[in-house]
Scaffold this active site. Structure first.
Site, PDB file in Angstrom:
ATOM      1  N   ARG A  30       0.841  -1.201   0.000  1.00 16.75           N
ATOM      2  CA  ARG A  30       0.000   0.000   0.000  1.00 16.75           C
ATOM      3  C   ARG A  30       0.875   1.250   0.000  1.00 16.75           C
ATOM      4  NH1 ARG A  30      -1.141   1.869   4.674  1.00 16.75           N
ATOM      5  NH2 ARG A  30      -1.802  -0.105   5.589  1.00 16.75           N
ATOM      6  N   LYS A  51      -9.504   7.094 -18.503  1.00 17.14           N
ATOM      7  CA  LYS A  51      -9.816   7.630 -19.829  1.00 17.14           C
ATOM      8  C   LYS A  51      -8.607   7.453 -20.758  1.00 17.14           C
ATOM      9  CE  LYS A  51     -13.410   8.568 -17.378  1.00 17.14           C
ATOM     10  NZ  LYS A  51     -13.617   9.826 -16.685  1.00 17.14           N
TER      11      LYS A  51
HETATM   12  C1  PLP Z   1     -14.008  10.277 -15.384  1.00 14.32           C
HETATM   13  C2  PLP Z   1     -13.529  11.579 -14.879  1.00 14.32           C
HETATM   14  C3  PLP Z   1     -13.184  11.752 -13.528  1.00 14.32           C
HETATM   15  C4  PLP Z   1     -13.381  10.674 -12.485  1.00 14.32           C
HETATM   16  O1  PLP Z   1     -12.518   9.600 -12.688  1.00 14.32           O
HETATM   17  P1  PLP Z   1     -12.884   8.078 -12.305  1.00 14.32           P
HETATM   18  O2  PLP Z   1     -11.665   7.339 -12.732  1.00 14.32           O
HETATM   19  O3  PLP Z   1     -14.128   7.709 -13.040  1.00 14.32           O
HETATM   20  O4  PLP Z   1     -13.095   8.047 -10.821  1.00 14.32           O
HETATM   21  C5  PLP Z   1     -12.687  12.988 -13.146  1.00 14.32           C
HETATM   22  N1  PLP Z   1     -12.548  14.002 -14.041  1.00 14.32           N
HETATM   23  C6  PLP Z   1     -12.867  13.858 -15.331  1.00 14.32           C
HETATM   24  C7  PLP Z   1     -12.697  15.009 -16.264  1.00 14.32           C
HETATM   25  C8  PLP Z   1     -13.362  12.649 -15.801  1.00 14.32           C
HETATM   26  O5  PLP Z   1     -13.704  12.527 -17.090  1.00 14.32           O
END
Ligand code: PLP
Length: 388
Positions: free
Chosen positions: A53, A202
Site C-alpha cells: 500500500r 480515460k
Molecule cells: C471520469 C472523470 C473523472 C473521475 O474519474 P474516475 O476514474 O471515473 O473516478 C474525473 N474528471 C474527469 C474530467 C473525468 O472525465
C-alpha cells in the site's frame, strides 16, 4: 538502459521512463509485482519497499512515467480519478474554502457539494470563460482553485495561466484536471498549475478496462502531504491495474495523434451536415476559444460535442442506429463512444443548471476513437438519415 531525460521526446518518455528491464532475468517488460510485502535484510532495512500500500514497484513504474510525461517531479497513483479528488480534498482543514470552475466533472461536483462540505470545506462555483471572473470570489480561507479545461461536455477552454496568477496572488494552490487532453496535448504544470490530476480510466489507460487515477506535482511539500494521505487513506490501485495502465501509456502518443486526427475530420464533417445545428470542437475556427486552445494546448484532442436539430426523439433514434459508435458513458478509449449528456452523464444536474451550462436535450458528446475515420463518418451519416 539510460534513464530518460526531461528533454527526451514524449514517445520516448512514454515507453522508457520508470520502466527498467528486470535486473535478474533481463525481462524487457518488468514482471508485475504482486507481493504485498517485501523481505528486509535486517529489521527496518529494505530496498525502498516494505508494504505494497505504501509503495509498489509496478505502481512506481507507472507513477514515474506519468510524472515524466507531465513535466513533473512526483507522481502518485490512486484507485480512481475520484479518489484523487477525495485525497486532495482531505489535505484541506475544516473551515477551508475552494473555488471551482462551474462545469466541473459531475463526480467532482458531487464530492465538493455532498462530501467535502460535511468535513467543513466549502466550494464556490464560478464561470471562468473570463479568468478575471474569479477575482471577487477569493476569501481569506481560500486554499484551492480547481479547474478542468476543456470543460465537459461543452468543451469550453479556461485560461490556466491567468487563473494560476490569480490563485497564487491569493496564496491558493491550483489543481487542474487534465483528463480530457491527456499529458500529450496539455501540460498544466508548465502553465503554473501546482497539481495536475487525471482520471487514468480515460486516455492514459486508453482501453476502457481499468479504473484508476493519478496526481503529478513539482512541489515537494505538496507531494509529501499527498503521499502521506495516499498511504493513510489507502485508495491505491492494484499492481495489475498499474501494469495495464503502464502498458496503455506506451502508445499514448500515437493514440492521441489518431484521436485528434479523427476528431477533426468528424467535426468538419458534422459542420457540413444539414441536421447538425452546432459543432463544438476547440480545433475548429468556429469555436469561441479557438485562439486560447491553440496557445494553451499542443492539439485539440478527441472529444467532439454537437447539437442536433429536432428533439430528444431524433437524438434517441440516431443513437440507437449507430453500428460501430457505442452508446455508453466514459471516454478516451480506442473505441468510439457516444452519449446524450442531458439524460446520461449530466442527468443529475438540475434542468435549470443544465440550461445555464448549455446542456440541451439535443446535445451529443462523442469520444472519437481510433477506428478508420471513413467508417465513423459513414456510421454517423447512416444513423442521421434514419433519425429524420
Ligand atoms: C471520469 C472523470 C473523472 C473521475 O474519474 P474516475 O476514474 O471515473 O473516478 C474525473 N474528471 C474527469 C474530467 C473525468 O472525465
Amino acid at each position: 538502459m539510460a534513464p530518460t531525460q526531461p528533454s527526451s521526446g514524449f514517445g520516448t518518455r512514454a515507453i522508457h521512463a520508470g520502466q527498467n528491464p528486470d535486473p535478474v532475468t533481463g525481462a524487457v517488460i518488468p514482471p508485475v509485482s504482486l507481493s504485498t510485502t517485501f523481505k528486509q535484510s535486517a529489521a527496518g532495512v529494505h530496498s525502498g519497499y516494505d508494504y505494497s500500500r505504501s509503495g509498489n514497484p509496478t505502481r512506481h513504474n507507472f507513477e514515474t512515467a506519468v510524472a515524466a510525461l507531465e513535466g513533473g517531479k512526483y507522481g502518485l497513483a490512486f484507485a480512481s480519478g475520484s479518489s484523487v479528488t477525495a485525497t486532495i480534498l482531505n489535505s484541506l482543514h475544516t473551515g477551508s474554502h475552494l473555488i471551482s470552475v462551474n462545469d466541473v466533472y459531475g463526480g467532482t461536483y458531487r464530492y465538493f457539494t455532498r462530501v467535502a462540505v460535511n468535513n467543513g470545506v466549502e466550494a464556490t462555483f464560478v464561470d471562468l470563460d473570463n479568468a478575471d471572473n474569479i477575482k471577487p470570489h477569493f476569501r481569506e480561507n481560500t486554499k484551492l482553485v480547481w479547474l478542468e479545461t476543456p470543460t465537459n461536455p461543452t468543451l469550453r477552454i479556461v485560461d490556466i495561466q491567468a487563473v494560476a496568477k490569480h490563485a497564487h496572488a491569493h496564496g491558493a494552490l491550483l489543481v487542474v484536471d487534465n483528463t480530457f487532453m491527456s499529458p500529450y496535448f496539455q501540460n498544466p504544470l508548465a502553465l503554473g498549475a501546482d497539481v495536475v490530476v487525471h482520471s487514468v480510466t480515460k486516455y492514459i489507460n486508453g482501453h476502457s478496462d481499468v479504473v484508476m487515477g493519478v496526481a503529478v506535482t513539482n512541489n515537494k511539500e505538496v507531494y509529501e502531504q499527498l503521499q502521506f494521505l495516499q498511504n493513510s487513506i489507502g485508495a491505491v490501485p492494484s499492481a495489475f491495474d498499474s501494469y495495464l495502465a503502464r502498458r496503455g501509456l506506451m502508445t499514448l502518443e500515437v493514440r492521441m495523434q489518431r484521436h485528434a486526427e479523427n476528431a477533426m475530420q468528424v467535426a468538419k464533417f458534422l459542420e457540413t451536415h444539414p441536421q447538425v445545428e452546432e459543432v463544438i470542437y476547440p480545433g475548429l475556427p468556429s469555436h469561441p476559444n479557438h485562439e486560447l486552445a491553440k496557445r494553451q494546448q499542443h492539439g485539440f484532442g478527441g472529444m467532439v460535442s454537437f447539437r442536433l436539430r429536432g428533439t430528444l426523439d431524433n437524438v434517441n433514434v440516431f443513437l440507437g442506429q449507430l453500428q460501430y459508435i457505442t452508446l455508453a458513458e466514459s471516454l478516451g478509449g480506442v473505441e468510439s463512444l457516444i452519449e446524450a449528456p442531458a439524460v446520461m452523464t449530466h442527468a443529475s444536474v438540475s434542468a435549470e443548471d443544465r440550461a445555464k451550462l448549455g446542456i440541451s436535450d439535443t446535445l451529443v458528446r462523442m469520444s472519437v476513437g481510433i477506428e478508420n475515420v471513413d467508417d465513423l463518418v459513414q456510421d454517423i451519416t447512416a444513423a442521421l438519415e434514419k433519425a429524420y
